[in-house]
Write a protein that holds these residues in place. Structure first.
Motif, PDB file in Angstrom:
ATOM      1  N   LYS A  31      -2.700   5.507   1.302  1.00 44.78           N
ATOM      2  CA  LYS A  31      -2.498   5.859   2.585  1.00 44.78           C
ATOM      3  C   LYS A  31      -3.361   5.720   3.489  1.00 44.78           C
ATOM      4  N   THR A  32      -4.928   5.677   3.297  1.00 44.01           N
ATOM      5  CA  THR A  32      -5.926   5.471   4.054  1.00 44.01           C
ATOM      6  C   THR A  32      -5.651   3.829   4.400  1.00 44.01           C
ATOM      7  N   PHE A  36       0.809  -1.133   0.036  1.00 44.76           N
ATOM      8  CA  PHE A  36      -0.175  -0.083   0.013  1.00 44.76           C
ATOM      9  C   PHE A  36       0.815   1.381  -0.105  1.00 44.76           C
ATOM     10  N   LEU A  37       1.893   1.341   0.814  1.00 44.18           N
ATOM     11  CA  LEU A  37       2.807   2.596   0.941  1.00 44.18           C
ATOM     12  C   LEU A  37       3.669   2.650  -0.352  1.00 44.18           C
ATOM     13  N   TYR A  38       3.860   1.489  -1.075  1.00 42.84           N
ATOM     14  CA  TYR A  38       4.680   1.658  -2.394  1.00 42.84           C
ATOM     15  C   TYR A  38       3.661   2.395  -3.417  1.00 42.84           C
ATOM     16  N   LYS A  63       3.929   5.723  -5.447  1.00 44.22           N
ATOM     17  CA  LYS A  63       4.051   5.851  -6.843  1.00 44.22           C
ATOM     18  C   LYS A  63       2.944   6.630  -7.547  1.00 44.22           C
ATOM     19  N   THR A  64       1.582   6.674  -6.715  1.00 47.64           N
ATOM     20  CA  THR A  64       0.485   7.218  -7.286  1.00 47.64           C
ATOM     21  C   THR A  64      -0.023   8.718  -6.734  1.00 47.64           C
ATOM     22  N   ASP A  65       0.242   8.711  -5.640  1.00 49.42           N
ATOM     23  CA  ASP A  65      -0.035   9.978  -4.620  1.00 49.42           C
ATOM     24  C   ASP A  65      -1.575   9.808  -4.372  1.00 49.42           C
ATOM     25  N   ASP A  66      -2.007   8.535  -4.637  1.00 48.78           N
ATOM     26  CA  ASP A  66      -3.509   8.245  -4.362  1.00 48.78           C
ATOM     27  C   ASP A  66      -3.981   7.929  -2.837  1.00 48.78           C
TER      28      ASP A  66
END
Length: 394
Positions: A121-122, A108-110, A114-117
């Motif tokens: 992060k949530t 998820f952190l990767y 990569k996406t800044d989505d």
């Protein structure tokens, strides 16, 4: 002379079954062809730690090859267990307080990086929140599961603390309390589980599978509460956690990096020496080499190869006489000769991975050797991809 059309068909068939030159690529592509590591179990979302291990391998393979399809597969797998609003669903249950699902957190952190989505992060925040309330021993060790009170397992370091360190490095790098806590997780499990010369029978200098701080488990030793045997995959999880966490530790992480380097350098030489001198492979139960019923197991072996080669390559462990690399190479070459199966259709299978190893029963030799051996088990195949990546850098 064969007709042109038939020659063309035979040529196409030949290309279809050709295997890649890289074992890392071959192993990963074969798992993907079987739909492994994609967050689903028979079409049902499953938050599954082997998927996290495999996605970690795919990230490294993507960096090595530039093949975008590996990124797409990581994204697909993560999307299968995370809703668009960032909710982790499927089999995940925060209130069960199990460390295993957290192994998907580095993915998820990767993807967030990569996406800044914010979705990713949530999703990662869900696991970080779990760690805030996850039960601990009086010394501060995370319990492996709520249903195993006061038990710390080597497995849990790989499942929980690599994510904990990844989150802190990426999003909270100046949180010195968190860095000290991560350091404590590695150190406590080491102190309770390290074999002690003279005191411990079948001494290897390595780590027992786990310990019970309360000493009430049927397997808990009277001195430190540790389990009876050194099980290869549990040690493999810990060794991989060491090299991976050292690599991502920033300058703000305090004593984390020097502590982990010390632990790694204590363990690497006896791990080298624990390999069977004839074959180069490692036993399922490392404290009982050659005992009837024991066998060479493939997942732990590949975790050892990965960790040892990476440790030497990055300068974490000195290898002045080359014996550590030589042991890892010998173990890897045994794997190629004995555990890789060419399916004849362009894919390979991976053999001799023990399905499970737990401390919910006696945790003794008879327990470990009684567990079924699996083919194409992702816990072993993902480790093989990681080991292959390191071997191929040689």
């Amino acid at each position: 002379m064969l007709p042109l059309a038939l020659c063309t068909l035979l040529g196409l068939l030949g290309r279809a079954v050709a295997r890649p030159a890289s074992y890392a690529v071959w192993g990963a592509d074969s798992a993907i062809a079987r739909g492994q590591g994609n967050g689903l179990d028979n079409g049902v979302p499953l938050v599954n730690y082997p998927d996290g291990e495999f996605q970690w391998a795919l990230r490294h393979l993507l960096d090595r090859t530039g093949n975008q399809s590996y990124y797409d597969y990581i994204l697909e797998g993560a999307n299968n267990i995370v809703y668009d609003n960032g909710t982790v669903h499927g089999s995940y249950n925060l209130s069960a307080y199990v460390l295993d699902p957290i192994r998907t957190g580095p993915t998820f952190l990767y993807l967030y990086e990569k996406t800044d989505d914010a979705k990713w992060k949530t999703a990662a925040q869900t696991y970080r929140t779990q760690l805030n309330s996850h039960p601990r021993t009086a010394e501060g060790q995370f319990w492996h599961k709520l249903i195993y009170p006061n038990q710390g397992w080597l497995d849990g370091i790989y499942m929980g603390d690599v994510f904990y360190a990844t989150w802190t490095a990426m999003l909270d790098a100046n949180n010195h309390t968190a860095w000290a806590d991560i350091t404590r997780q590695f150190q406590l499990i080491f102190d309770h589980n390290i074999q002690i010369p003279i005191i411990d029978a079948n001494y290897t200098g390595l780590l027992y599978h786990g310990y019970d701080y309360s000493h009430v488990a049927v397997w808990a030793s009277p001195d430190r509460g540790h389990s009876p045997e050194v099980w290869d995959r549990a040690l493999g999880w810990y060794m991989m956690a060491l090299v991976d966490t050292i690599e991502l530790a920033p300058s703000t992480s305090g004593l984390l990096k020097p502590t982990l380097l010390t632990l790694l350098n204590i363990l690497a030489p006896p791990l080298r020496d624990a390999a069977d001198p004839t074959t180069g492979a490692w036993w399922l139960v490392l404290t009982q080499p050659g005992r009837a019923g024991n066998y060479f197991e493939s997942s732990g072996a590949m975790m050892f190869v990965y960790a040892l080669l990476k440790a030497v390559r990055l300068g974490y462990v000195p290898d002045v006489d080359g014996s550590i690399v030589a042991a890892a190479k010998k173990g890897y070459e045994y794997a190629i000769a004995n555990w890789v199966i060419d399916n004849g259709d362009g894919t390979m299978s991976w053999n001799n991975t023990v399905l499970v190893g737990s401390l919910n029963l006696a945790g003794d030799f008879d327990y470990y050797i009684s567990q079924p051996v699996d083919i194409d088990d992702l816990k072993g195949l993902a480790a093989f991809v990681l080991a292959s990546l390191e071997y191929e850098l040689l």
